[in-house]
Structures are given as C-alpha cells and as structure tokens.
Write a protein that holds these residues in place. Structure first.
Motif, PDB file in Angstrom:
ATOM      1  N   ALA A 143       0.844  -1.092   0.177  1.00 18.92           N
ATOM      2  CA  ALA A 143      -0.152   0.114  -0.348  1.00 18.92           C
ATOM      3  C   ALA A 143       1.276   0.853  -0.073  1.00 18.92           C
ATOM      4  O   ALA A 143       0.515   2.561  -0.708  1.00 18.92           O
ATOM      5  CB  ALA A 143      -1.123   0.215   0.919  1.00 18.92           C
ATOM      6  N   HIS A 144       1.708   1.027   0.823  1.00 21.59           N
ATOM      7  CA  HIS A 144       2.617   2.981   1.213  1.00 21.59           C
ATOM      8  C   HIS A 144       3.519   2.285  -0.021  1.00 21.59           C
ATOM      9  O   HIS A 144       4.017   4.185  -0.662  1.00 21.59           O
ATOM     10  CB  HIS A 144       3.578   2.771   2.144  1.00 21.59           C
ATOM     11  CG  HIS A 144       3.122   3.090   3.465  1.00 21.59           C
ATOM     12  ND1 HIS A 144       2.403   2.323   3.655  1.00 21.59           N
ATOM     13  CD2 HIS A 144       2.941   3.965   4.074  1.00 21.59           C
ATOM     14  CE1 HIS A 144       1.785   2.225   5.378  1.00 21.59           C
ATOM     15  NE2 HIS A 144       2.197   3.651   4.839  1.00 21.59           N
ATOM     16  N   ALA A 145       4.015   1.344  -0.697  1.00 21.15           N
ATOM     17  CA  ALA A 145       5.000   2.198  -2.607  1.00 21.15           C
ATOM     18  C   ALA A 145       3.799   2.804  -3.040  1.00 21.15           C
ATOM     19  O   ALA A 145       4.886   2.707  -4.139  1.00 21.15           O
ATOM     20  CB  ALA A 145       5.766   0.372  -2.086  1.00 21.15           C
ATOM     21  N   ALA A 146       3.117   1.811  -3.288  1.00 17.57           N
ATOM     22  CA  ALA A 146       1.967   2.379  -4.518  1.00 17.57           C
ATOM     23  C   ALA A 146       1.506   3.759  -4.135  1.00 17.57           C
ATOM     24  O   ALA A 146       1.720   4.124  -5.351  1.00 17.57           O
ATOM     25  CB  ALA A 146       0.718   1.603  -4.282  1.00 17.57           C
ATOM     26  N   ARG A 147       1.480   4.732  -2.958  1.00 18.97           N
ATOM     27  CA  ARG A 147       1.006   5.713  -2.782  1.00 18.97           C
ATOM     28  C   ARG A 147       2.775   6.066  -3.287  1.00 18.97           C
ATOM     29  O   ARG A 147       2.912   7.717  -3.768  1.00 18.97           O
ATOM     30  CB  ARG A 147       1.002   6.354  -1.535  1.00 18.97           C
ATOM     31  CG  ARG A 147       1.080   7.280  -1.445  1.00 18.97           C
ATOM     32  CD  ARG A 147      -0.075   7.698  -0.667  1.00 18.97           C
ATOM     33  NE  ARG A 147      -1.233   8.722   0.001  1.00 18.97           N
ATOM     34  CZ  ARG A 147      -1.838   9.621  -0.776  1.00 18.97           C
ATOM     35  NH1 ARG A 147      -2.194   8.992  -1.033  1.00 18.97           N
ATOM     36  NH2 ARG A 147      -1.794  11.217  -0.081  1.00 18.97           N
ATOM     37  N   HIS A 148       4.442   5.622  -2.934  1.00 23.79           N
ATOM     38  CA  HIS A 148       4.760   6.732  -2.185  1.00 23.79           C
ATOM     39  C   HIS A 148       6.744   5.874  -3.493  1.00 23.79           C
ATOM     40  O   HIS A 148       7.519   6.525  -3.120  1.00 23.79           O
ATOM     41  CB  HIS A 148       6.277   7.132  -0.761  1.00 23.79           C
ATOM     42  CG  HIS A 148       4.963   7.491  -0.244  1.00 23.79           C
ATOM     43  ND1 HIS A 148       4.623   8.627  -0.198  1.00 23.79           N
ATOM     44  CD2 HIS A 148       4.061   6.943   0.868  1.00 23.79           C
ATOM     45  CE1 HIS A 148       3.990   8.740   1.014  1.00 23.79           C
ATOM     46  NE2 HIS A 148       3.107   7.913   1.432  1.00 23.79           N
ATOM     47  N   ALA A 183       9.215 -11.263  -0.050  1.00 25.20           N
ATOM     48  CA  ALA A 183       8.289 -11.341  -0.535  1.00 25.20           C
ATOM     49  C   ALA A 183       8.866  -9.556  -0.907  1.00 25.20           C
ATOM     50  O   ALA A 183       7.753  -9.844  -2.463  1.00 25.20           O
ATOM     51  CB  ALA A 183       6.593 -11.329   0.403  1.00 25.20           C
ATOM     52  N   ALA A 184       8.445  -8.639  -0.604  1.00 21.28           N
ATOM     53  CA  ALA A 184       8.652  -7.134  -0.662  1.00 21.28           C
ATOM     54  C   ALA A 184      10.264  -6.676  -2.008  1.00 21.28           C
ATOM     55  O   ALA A 184      10.585  -6.361  -2.682  1.00 21.28           O
ATOM     56  CB  ALA A 184       9.534  -6.377   0.380  1.00 21.28           C
ATOM     57  N   LEU A 185      10.747  -7.731  -1.188  1.00 19.66           N
ATOM     58  CA  LEU A 185      12.203  -7.036  -2.775  1.00 19.66           C
ATOM     59  C   LEU A 185      11.702  -8.313  -3.808  1.00 19.66           C
ATOM     60  O   LEU A 185      11.318  -7.399  -4.488  1.00 19.66           O
ATOM     61  CB  LEU A 185      13.134  -8.370  -2.059  1.00 19.66           C
ATOM     62  CG  LEU A 185      14.001  -7.839  -0.696  1.00 19.66           C
ATOM     63  CD1 LEU A 185      14.823  -8.996  -0.026  1.00 19.66           C
ATOM     64  CD2 LEU A 185      14.692  -6.736  -1.005  1.00 19.66           C
ATOM     65  N   ARG A 186      11.241  -9.271  -3.762  1.00 25.82           N
ATOM     66  CA  ARG A 186      10.256 -10.136  -4.876  1.00 25.82           C
ATOM     67  C   ARG A 186       9.672  -8.714  -6.028  1.00 25.82           C
ATOM     68  O   ARG A 186      10.070  -9.038  -6.921  1.00 25.82           O
ATOM     69  CB  ARG A 186       9.819 -10.785  -4.375  1.00 25.82           C
ATOM     70  CG  ARG A 186       9.211 -11.917  -5.560  1.00 25.82           C
ATOM     71  CD  ARG A 186       8.379 -13.165  -5.762  1.00 25.82           C
ATOM     72  NE  ARG A 186       7.825 -14.513  -7.048  1.00 25.82           N
ATOM     73  CZ  ARG A 186       7.495 -15.206  -6.727  1.00 25.82           C
ATOM     74  NH1 ARG A 186       7.776 -15.852  -5.770  1.00 25.82           N
ATOM     75  NH2 ARG A 186       7.101 -15.295  -7.387  1.00 25.82           N
ATOM     76  N   GLU A 187       8.874  -8.348  -5.095  1.00 25.14           N
ATOM     77  CA  GLU A 187       7.965  -7.109  -5.774  1.00 25.14           C
ATOM     78  C   GLU A 187       8.360  -6.204  -5.979  1.00 25.14           C
ATOM     79  O   GLU A 187       7.596  -4.934  -6.582  1.00 25.14           O
ATOM     80  CB  GLU A 187       6.456  -7.508  -4.866  1.00 25.14           C
ATOM     81  CG  GLU A 187       5.507  -8.799  -4.596  1.00 25.14           C
ATOM     82  CD  GLU A 187       4.373  -7.902  -4.981  1.00 25.14           C
ATOM     83  OE1 GLU A 187       4.424  -6.572  -4.572  1.00 25.14           O
ATOM     84  OE2 GLU A 187       2.946  -8.958  -4.549  1.00 25.14           O
ATOM     85  N   GLY A 188       9.172  -5.776  -5.887  1.00 23.03           N
ATOM     86  CA  GLY A 188      10.244  -4.042  -5.841  1.00 23.03           C
ATOM     87  C   GLY A 188       9.594  -3.262  -4.816  1.00 23.03           C
ATOM     88  O   GLY A 188       9.859  -2.057  -4.944  1.00 23.03           O
ATOM     89  N   LEU A 189       9.197  -3.492  -4.051  1.00 28.39           N
ATOM     90  CA  LEU A 189       8.694  -2.882  -2.977  1.00 28.39           C
ATOM     91  C   LEU A 189       9.888  -2.564  -2.463  1.00 28.39           C
ATOM     92  O   LEU A 189       9.136  -0.781  -1.787  1.00 28.39           O
ATOM     93  CB  LEU A 189       7.985  -3.493  -1.990  1.00 28.39           C
ATOM     94  CG  LEU A 189       7.101  -4.443  -2.943  1.00 28.39           C
ATOM     95  CD1 LEU A 189       5.352  -4.977  -0.822  1.00 28.39           C
ATOM     96  CD2 LEU A 189       5.941  -3.459  -3.924  1.00 28.39           C
ATOM     97  N   ILE A 190      10.805  -2.249  -2.212  1.00 23.52           N
ATOM     98  CA  ILE A 190      11.785  -1.258  -1.438  1.00 23.52           C
ATOM     99  C   ILE A 190      13.002  -1.756  -1.726  1.00 23.52           C
ATOM    100  O   ILE A 190      13.381  -2.855  -2.872  1.00 23.52           O
ATOM    101  CB  ILE A 190      12.282  -2.508   0.099  1.00 23.52           C
ATOM    102  CG1 ILE A 190      12.604  -4.235   0.236  1.00 23.52           C
ATOM    103  CG2 ILE A 190      10.733  -2.306   1.350  1.00 23.52           C
ATOM    104  CD1 ILE A 190      12.955  -5.029   1.913  1.00 23.52           C
TER     105      ILE A 190
END
Length: 323
Positions: A143-148, A183-190
């Motif tokens: 949710a936060h990566a979609a925004r920021h 999971a966050a690394l795999r999706e490129g969120l962080i």
C-alpha cells in the motif's frame, strides 16, 4: 470536574488536544485519541491489524493491538519524555480501530489489509499500524509503495525474515512472518541497497542485499552510532519503519511469539529512535506483541512506547515546519 474528560476516545470534540482520563479508566484508544472511521485531514491514523495466522511459533499477536492500546493509557498527556511536548497540541491523530478481517478465510487477509490500508492512505498523512504478526508488513508495504514509490526498509528485529518464499496449493507466493522481506524484495517494494536491519540475532539463508546490524554489533555501538548507520544507509530516501518487538532482549519483551536472547534493552532502542528525527518516514508499524506470553504488560508497555516515540518524531517534524 467540568474541565476533566472521561472516555475521550468517544467524547473528544476534535482530533487535537489532550485528554484527562484517569490512567485506569476510560475507553482505551491509542493514547486516548478519538475513535473515528473518518480520518480525513488527520496527520496520523493509528489502527490495528489483529492477525497472527502466519506465525511459525507461538500465536497470540492477534491480541497485540488491544494490549498496545491498553498500555498506552499510561501516557497521561503530560509532555511526553523525551520530546518535552504534548504531541496533540499540533499533531492531529485519530484511532481508526482495527482492520476488518474474515477469520475463517486467513488466505484473503493480506488482500484485505492492503485494500484497507490503501483507502486510509488516501485520506490521512501517515499510517501507524499496531500488529499483529510480522507478515502484515508485506501488504502494508504494498500500500505504501503504491503511494510513495520504492521504499527503504528500516527493520528492527531479531530475525531477517528473508526465508525463501514457498507457494500455496494454487501456486501463489505464500508469505508468512519469516518471509515478508523476501516477498517485498521480489515485488520491488523496497530497495535493498538503502534498507537496513537492526538487532538481528539469527541466520537466514539469504540477506537479499539488505544491510544487517547484528545483535553483537548493536551491543558494541552507541545509539547515536546506530542511528548514523541508518541515516547513511537510507540516504534521505522515503523510509518505512517496522519494529518487531522481539528486536528487544527477551528480558524486556517476553510477550512475543519467537523470543531470542542476547538482544538490546528497550532503553537503547528507544534512544536510537529518538535520534531518527530527520528520517524521511512515510509509514510505520509495531508488531509481534503477544499478550498471552507477557507479564505485567512489560512487552505491551515497550511496544506502546515505541509507537509513542514514532508519534513524537512526527510531532517534532510538524512543529519544526510551523516554526
């Protein structure tokens, strides 16, 4: 008595202003903030995610949000240490209550968390989440990566949470509290190159490129030196801060699902947080408080204090802008 409040969580006329409920009475929102499903225009929304279906050891973190709210009643709206201020003179904070989950369908829980977090982020300035097991951080990062955009993760924990992702019976990634970072690394969120983990006292097969400050290193560094490492790693980027209460030594946080000895004190980690006033925080959570294994609210008080410090950082920032 006309100037005194009771049940400020329901009777507060506005989202600003201190409460005066007795610490032993009144409706238990986080720090007596007004309960409201309308978070429009608030600086901060506090909410809970009562979910622990993704733990690998002891359950009970579903009761974490209740315990953290109860423990926060000790912050009786005097100026909060060490910030020398009543946050709520300037910082508008609402307690939204909890995420709505269907306990019969835990496999749908992360989607519900992401959707509800995204809806809240459309209306509030900052989302402070009370967990819940650590798997909840994955949909929150979504949710936060979609925004920021892609985020830097500042992760306080005894565990790396970078275990390999398994798949469920439908071939979908199976995210639990030990694999949410993977999971966050795999999706490129962080971004691993600007992310850091503090207090790690276990080993996982992979780091994912995230910098690690192990427990023995934390022991040898001062709080200012730890904060300096965090600033250097994140480099002014947008940061999401996740604080797993088992980052603390079991002496300071017995009420958690996977306790690990040899960790830092609550005093040291709170001092680190106090040094992070200039971190570009866009979201945060406090997770893995498990009241069934707590004693005298030791862990809940520590977790509530971490959350209070995060509000203090945000209040300081807003006050600085106003000046």
């Amino acid at each position: 008595m006309a100037s005194q409040s009771i049940d400020n969580a329901f009777t507060a006329p506005a989202t600003l202003g201190a409460a005066s409920d007795p610490t032993y009475a009144g409706a238990l929102s986080f720090m007596r903030r007004r309960f409201s499903k309308d978070v429009s225009g608030s600086d901060v929304t506090v909410w809970g995610i009562p979910f622990d279906s993704a733990v690998s050891n002891r359950p009970g973190a579903r009761f974490g949000p209740q315990a953290l709210r109860r423990a926060s009643a000790i912050f009786d709206n005097d100026p909060q240490y060490p910030f020398h201020a009543d946050f709520f003179e300037t910082l508008s904070v609402v307690d939204y209550g909890d995420c709505l989950l269907d306990y019969r369908l835990p496999e749908r829980a992360h989607l519900a968390m992401r959707e509800q977090a995204s809806a809240l982020l459309e209306k509030t300035g900052f989302l402070l989440t009370l967990g819940g097991d650590h798997s909840i951080t994955f949909p929150l990062l979504q949710a936060h990566a979609a925004r920021h955009g892609k985020l830097s993760l500042v992760h306080f924990d005894a565990h790396q949470d970078t275990w390999p992702l398994a798949t469920d019976t439908h071939g979908r990634p199976r995210v639990d509290h030990g694999s949410f970072v993977s999971a966050a690394l795999r999706e490129g969120l962080i971004d691993p190159d600007s992310s850091i983990q503090i207090g790690i006292r276990t080993h996982a097969p992979e780091t994912g490129g995230v910098e690690i400050l192990f427990g023995h290193e934390v022991e040898d560094l001062t709080s200012a030196e730890i904060a300096k490492r965090i600033y250097e790693r994140t480099g002014g980027t947008n940061c999401y801060l996740s604080f797993d209460i088992d980052c603390l030594d079991v002496a300071f946080a017995p009420g958690t699902g996977t306790p690990v000895a040899g960790g830092p004190s609550s005093a040291k980690m709170l001092a680190v947080l106090h040094h992070l006033k200039n971190l570009q925080l866009v979201g945060a959570d406090v997770v893995e408080v498990s009241p069934p294994y707590d004693h005298a609210d030791i862990t809940a008080v520590a977790g509530a204090t971490v959350a209070m410090y995060l509000l203090g950082i945000l209040a300081d920032k807003k006050a600085a802008v106003a000046r």
